[in-house]
Design an enzyme around this catalytic site. Sequence first.
Site, PDB file in Angstrom:
ATOM      1  CB  SER A 116      -0.592   0.024   0.923  1.00 39.83           C
ATOM      2  OG  SER A 116      -0.155  -0.010   2.508  1.00 39.83           O
ATOM      3  CE  LYS A 117      -1.170   6.444  -4.335  1.00 42.83           C
ATOM      4  NZ  LYS A 117      -3.048   6.494  -3.970  1.00 42.83           N
ATOM      5  NE  ARG A 118      -2.058   3.070   5.906  1.00 44.57           N
ATOM      6  CZ  ARG A 118      -2.928   2.011   5.803  1.00 44.57           C
ATOM      7  NH1 ARG A 118      -2.762   1.823   7.337  1.00 44.57           N
ATOM      8  NH2 ARG A 118      -3.454   1.472   5.351  1.00 44.57           N
TER       9      ARG A 118
END
Length: 485
Positions: free
Chosen positions: A254-256
């Site tokens: 994920s972007k996180r």
Amino acid sequence: MKIRTRYAPSPTGKMHVGNLRSALYEFLIARHAGGDFMLRIEDTDQERFVEGATEIIYRTLQTAGLIHDEGPDKDGGFGPYVQSERMQTGIYMKYAKELVDKGEAYYCFCDKERLASLKTEIMEGKEITVYDKHCLSLTREEVEKNLAEGKPYVIRQNNPREGETTFHDELYGDITVKNEELDDMILIKSDGYPTYNFANVIDDHTMHITHVVRGNEYLSSSPKYTRLYEAFGWEVPTYVHLPLITDENHKKLSKRSGHSSFEDLTEQGFLPEAVVNYIALLGWSPEDNREIFSLDELIRDFDYHRISKSPAVFDMVKLRWMNGEYVKAMDFDIFYAQAEPYLKQTLTKGQDLKKIAQMVKTRIEVFPDIPSLVDFFEELPEYDAAMYAHKKMKTTTESALGVLKDVLPILTEQEDYSNDALYQALLKYVEEKGVKNGYVMWPIRTAVSGKQMTPAGATEIMEILGKEESLARIQKGITLLEQTQ
Ligand code: GLU
């Protein structure tokens, strides 16, 4: 038949690792076979369009070395290469109408309210409203009338309710689904744009694409694409649906996670070649267990039949290791040019940066490791006297104090502070004492660096520090040890 592959990104933001892997595999399949690698921009979903995203795509492909043979900026006779421009040529509408004439598609005038009232099913975790073919029963006259009145419409695929559809994927083998599960998906939207689902089929066929590589999230749509190819009487391309890339916790990247896009990684100091090498191995492996591949070597050895369908884990530790291998192999001048700004972050006293760069080259994994590795050259950090005691070197704080006191006069007398000369002077002391090297060098290195781990040995460090600073640090060590005795 000439192998032709395409990378077909939607300009919706940064280029994710999964997208880059699709692009890389497409590139490798084409190059390996002497075929063509094409770039096509899929911008039909105007709502998801992000300003500047197309530039990111060009920049990323360029930096990663995935040079396309054809694309919006390089005409190869199959253009236009941007879907919104292709739409202007009327190509999608022409083919949609051909399907309508064949009974394989139909106009649908249902409004939002009616569609909302249709039953919603959960398929593969997604809510899908299966269209009930209401408008399929409209007569030709009714359709003509609605069109003449300017009623908004979409064009839908007409999938049979009986029978089955089978398609082949290179990784997953033959997949068969019941036709009753296939929704009559929209081909042309009410704004006149084709859906991705329709455009990708039309484009791949008309652009003579032979191999389609994409994430396995498209696997569930493939029966519908296959039915479109069959409806036109076209050959279905070779499908290669790639496994999911997960993080270390087996969750979708994920972007996180902070390392989901190519630019995130290069901003964190990873070398493009190392990232490309690492990404090649996210799902593919060569016959031997080799891991370091230049792009040319990948082109030579890549065989898409060896892609695995089990999820690929993005392992930061492994990527860091691989980057370190690339750093070690770098030409020194190129390395130095990139290392210099990181060295200068902590070193301001005119130290010999080239020499320090030589020390760290084999010891870092990424460039941002440099500042904390060399900061002790600038200033002696606070450290604990316990660091002088080292089991393997057989040193204690007591023995260390003795050694430092002994070598202080030697090092004070010593004029030549080059690494070699210092080493010889200390070796003489080692021999006189009849002890092991480490028994003497460990305390000195501790005193001049204040660190457990340093990129170089005691005498190399002193050469950089110079006489005055070296002696001051040894004196400090003596004081610290005396306080703890
Ligand atoms: N435009 C699609 C995407 O960016 C491409 C999928 C495909 O390769 O067909 O996900």
